[in-house]
Design an enzyme around this catalytic site. Structure first.
Site, PDB file in Angstrom:
ATOM      1  N   TYR A 156       3.389   4.678  13.005  1.00 57.53           N
ATOM      2  CA  TYR A 156       4.118   4.915  11.747  1.00 57.53           C
ATOM      3  C   TYR A 156       4.373   6.413  11.547  1.00 57.53           C
ATOM      4  O   TYR A 156       5.501   6.829  11.275  1.00 57.53           O
ATOM      5  CB  TYR A 156       3.301   4.347  10.591  1.00 57.53           C
ATOM      6  CG  TYR A 156       3.811   4.700   9.218  1.00 57.53           C
ATOM      7  CD1 TYR A 156       5.092   4.341   8.814  1.00 57.53           C
ATOM      8  CD2 TYR A 156       3.008   5.386   8.306  1.00 57.53           C
ATOM      9  CE1 TYR A 156       5.556   4.657   7.548  1.00 57.53           C
ATOM     10  CE2 TYR A 156       3.456   5.704   7.039  1.00 57.53           C
ATOM     11  CZ  TYR A 156       4.736   5.334   6.665  1.00 57.53           C
ATOM     12  OH  TYR A 156       5.197   5.653   5.413  1.00 57.53           O
TER      13      TYR A 156
HETATM   14  P1  NAP Z   1       7.654  -1.625   0.162  1.00 59.03           P
HETATM   15  O1  NAP Z   1       7.233  -1.877  -1.238  1.00 59.03           O
HETATM   16  O2  NAP Z   1       6.869  -2.239   1.270  1.00 59.03           O
HETATM   17  O3  NAP Z   1       9.176  -2.008   0.343  1.00 59.03           O
HETATM   18  C1  NAP Z   1       9.800  -1.889   1.591  1.00 59.03           C
HETATM   19  C2  NAP Z   1      11.273  -2.057   1.405  1.00 59.03           C
HETATM   20  O4  NAP Z   1      11.920  -2.053   2.693  1.00 59.03           O
HETATM   21  C3  NAP Z   1      11.596  -3.371   0.734  1.00 59.03           C
HETATM   22  O5  NAP Z   1      12.665  -3.171  -0.140  1.00 59.03           O
HETATM   23  C4  NAP Z   1      12.015  -4.246   1.896  1.00 59.03           C
HETATM   24  O6  NAP Z   1      12.903  -5.235   1.438  1.00 59.03           O
HETATM   25  C5  NAP Z   1      12.703  -3.228   2.808  1.00 59.03           C
HETATM   26  N1  NAP Z   1      12.703  -3.689   4.184  1.00 59.03           N
HETATM   27  C6  NAP Z   1      11.616  -3.911   4.975  1.00 59.03           C
HETATM   28  N2  NAP Z   1      12.008  -4.386   6.164  1.00 59.03           N
HETATM   29  C7  NAP Z   1      13.364  -4.450   6.131  1.00 59.03           C
HETATM   30  C8  NAP Z   1      14.357  -4.875   7.043  1.00 59.03           C
HETATM   31  N3  NAP Z   1      14.042  -5.326   8.283  1.00 59.03           N
HETATM   32  N4  NAP Z   1      15.653  -4.831   6.677  1.00 59.03           N
HETATM   33  C9  NAP Z   1      15.983  -4.386   5.458  1.00 59.03           C
HETATM   34  N5  NAP Z   1      15.109  -3.966   4.533  1.00 59.03           N
HETATM   35  C10 NAP Z   1      13.800  -4.010   4.868  1.00 59.03           C
HETATM   36  O7  NAP Z   1       7.753  -0.065   0.494  1.00 59.03           O
HETATM   37  P2  NAP Z   1       7.232   1.218  -0.307  1.00 59.03           P
HETATM   38  O8  NAP Z   1       5.763   1.233  -0.261  1.00 59.03           O
HETATM   39  O9  NAP Z   1       7.954   1.322  -1.607  1.00 59.03           O
HETATM   40  O10 NAP Z   1       7.733   2.388   0.674  1.00 59.03           O
HETATM   41  C11 NAP Z   1       9.077   2.857   0.628  1.00 59.03           C
HETATM   42  C12 NAP Z   1       9.237   3.990   1.625  1.00 59.03           C
HETATM   43  O11 NAP Z   1       8.293   5.030   1.320  1.00 59.03           O
HETATM   44  C13 NAP Z   1       8.983   3.596   3.073  1.00 59.03           C
HETATM   45  O12 NAP Z   1       9.876   4.262   3.918  1.00 59.03           O
HETATM   46  C14 NAP Z   1       7.564   4.057   3.322  1.00 59.03           C
HETATM   47  O13 NAP Z   1       7.311   4.327   4.681  1.00 59.03           O
HETATM   48  C15 NAP Z   1       7.518   5.316   2.455  1.00 59.03           C
HETATM   49  N6  NAP Z   1       6.166   5.652   2.052  1.00 59.03           N
HETATM   50  C16 NAP Z   1       5.414   4.806   1.301  1.00 59.03           C
HETATM   51  C17 NAP Z   1       4.111   5.147   0.927  1.00 59.03           C
HETATM   52  C18 NAP Z   1       3.243   4.244   0.092  1.00 59.03           C
HETATM   53  O14 NAP Z   1       2.016   4.530  -0.005  1.00 59.03           O
HETATM   54  N7  NAP Z   1       3.775   3.200  -0.527  1.00 59.03           N
HETATM   55  C19 NAP Z   1       3.578   6.389   1.343  1.00 59.03           C
HETATM   56  C20 NAP Z   1       4.361   7.238   2.124  1.00 59.03           C
HETATM   57  C21 NAP Z   1       5.652   6.863   2.465  1.00 59.03           C
HETATM   58  P3  NAP Z   1      12.842  -6.758   1.985  1.00 59.03           P
HETATM   59  O15 NAP Z   1      11.392  -7.086   2.201  1.00 59.03           O
HETATM   60  O16 NAP Z   1      13.521  -7.569   0.940  1.00 59.03           O
HETATM   61  O17 NAP Z   1      13.624  -6.697   3.258  1.00 59.03           O
END
Ligand code: NAP
Length: 248
Positions: A156
């Site tokens: 990741y």
């Molecule tokens: P999340 O709640 O897991 O949501 C992930 C999103 O990506 C969902 O909208 C999902 O929609 C979409 N997605 C996943 N697979 C997909 C696919 N194959 N095609 C199209 N859409 C897809 O994510 P989050 O925690 O808010 O994180 C958002 C971003 O911030 C990510 O890039 C993550 O790496 C980054 N980030 C998060 C954290 C954290 O602690 N949460 C920390 C650092 C960075 P569907 O499931 O409907 O497809």
């Protein structure tokens, strides 16, 4: 409702969950017409309903993002819905953690496809149009674990480290034409995606000076800053919103 983004259009990938949803709502609150994408139409439609109920403009595109073709298809559909894209938030991402020796090639490819290839081809498709208009803002979601080694998070972190470098490369490539490219680097943030992580997630949060995880809305604040003209002199920045992990 503020009007800072009135007349602008934004595409937020992964806008039906977590950080993407918070960013989509905040962009719409500032007057932008927001197009969100995701695979789950029920969650996508709910976000659109919420934004419209608050007087904003939003549409949802159901799409599985996995390659160049899907990225270009999403861009085309967004153009049909919103005319053009002023703000691109490359937010959709997956973060499967685990030992390197247990990681399959399929997982490896899925992580790099969604986290690197899709943003790459969305920028390839949309940045030239921003250049033609002489303005635009692209915001990539990276992570604090792109900056340091964390056991089980190498795949990741490596994918997001690629996005960090792309952020800087695109800032150099498109900045001279009025397009600002920046990234937000969150620390552990409570979202649907991290909801099931339990102890590992809580443990990571205790290493932060803030001693707690962030909220999606706190990350969205930084995305909004970079999206608006308030960040008009900010190019190629990787903005940490990580409870201070950058400092320790
Ligand atoms: P999340 O709640 O897991 O949501 C992930 C999103 O990506 C969902 O909208 C999902 O929609 C979409 N997605 C996943 N697979 C997909 C696919 N194959 N095609 C199209 N859409 C897809 O994510 P989050 O925690 O808010 O994180 C958002 C971003 O911030 C990510 O890039 C993550 O790496 C980054 N980030 C998060 C954290 C954290 O602690 N949460 C920390 C650092 C960075 P569907 O499931 O409907 O497809």
């Amino acid at each position: 409702m503020s009007t800072a983004l009135q007349g602008r259009s934004a595409l937020v990938t992964g806008g039906n969950s977590g950080i993407g949803r918070a960013a989509a709502k905040a962009l719409a609150d500032l007057g932008a017409h927001v197009v969100i994408s995701g695979r789950d139409a029920e969650r996508g439609d709910q976000v659109v309903r919420d934004i419209r109920a608050s007087g904003g403009r939003a549409d949802f595109v159901a799409i599985d993002l996995r390659d160049e073709a899907s990225a270009r298809k999403l861009a085309a559909r967004t153009r049909e819905l919103a005319g053009h894209v002023d703000i691109l938030v490359n937010n959709a991402g997956i973060y499967p953690f685990g030992p390197t020796e247990l990681t399959t090639e399929q997982t490896f490819d899925e992580v790099f496809s969604l986290n690197v290839k899709v943003p790459y081809f969305l920028v390839a498709e949309l940045a030239p149009e921003m250049v033609k208009r002489g303005e635009g803002s692209i915001i990539n979601l990276t992570t604090m674990v792109a900056e340091f080694g964390q056991a089980g998070m190498g795949l990741y972190g490596a994918s997001k480290a690629a996005l960090v470098l792309l952020t800087k490369s695109w800032a150099a490539e498109y900045g001279p034409h009025g397009v600002r490219v920046n990234a937000v680097s969150p620390g552990p943030t409570r979202t649907e995606g991290t909801a099931g992580m339990g102890d590992d997630f809580d443990q990571l949060a205790t290493t932060l000076p803030a001693r707690r995880p962030g909220s999606a809305e706190e990350i969205a604040e930084a995305i909004i800053f970079l999206a608006t003209d308030r960040a008009s002199f900010v190019h190629g920045a990787i903005l940490p919103v990580d409870g201070g992990r950058i400092a320790v």
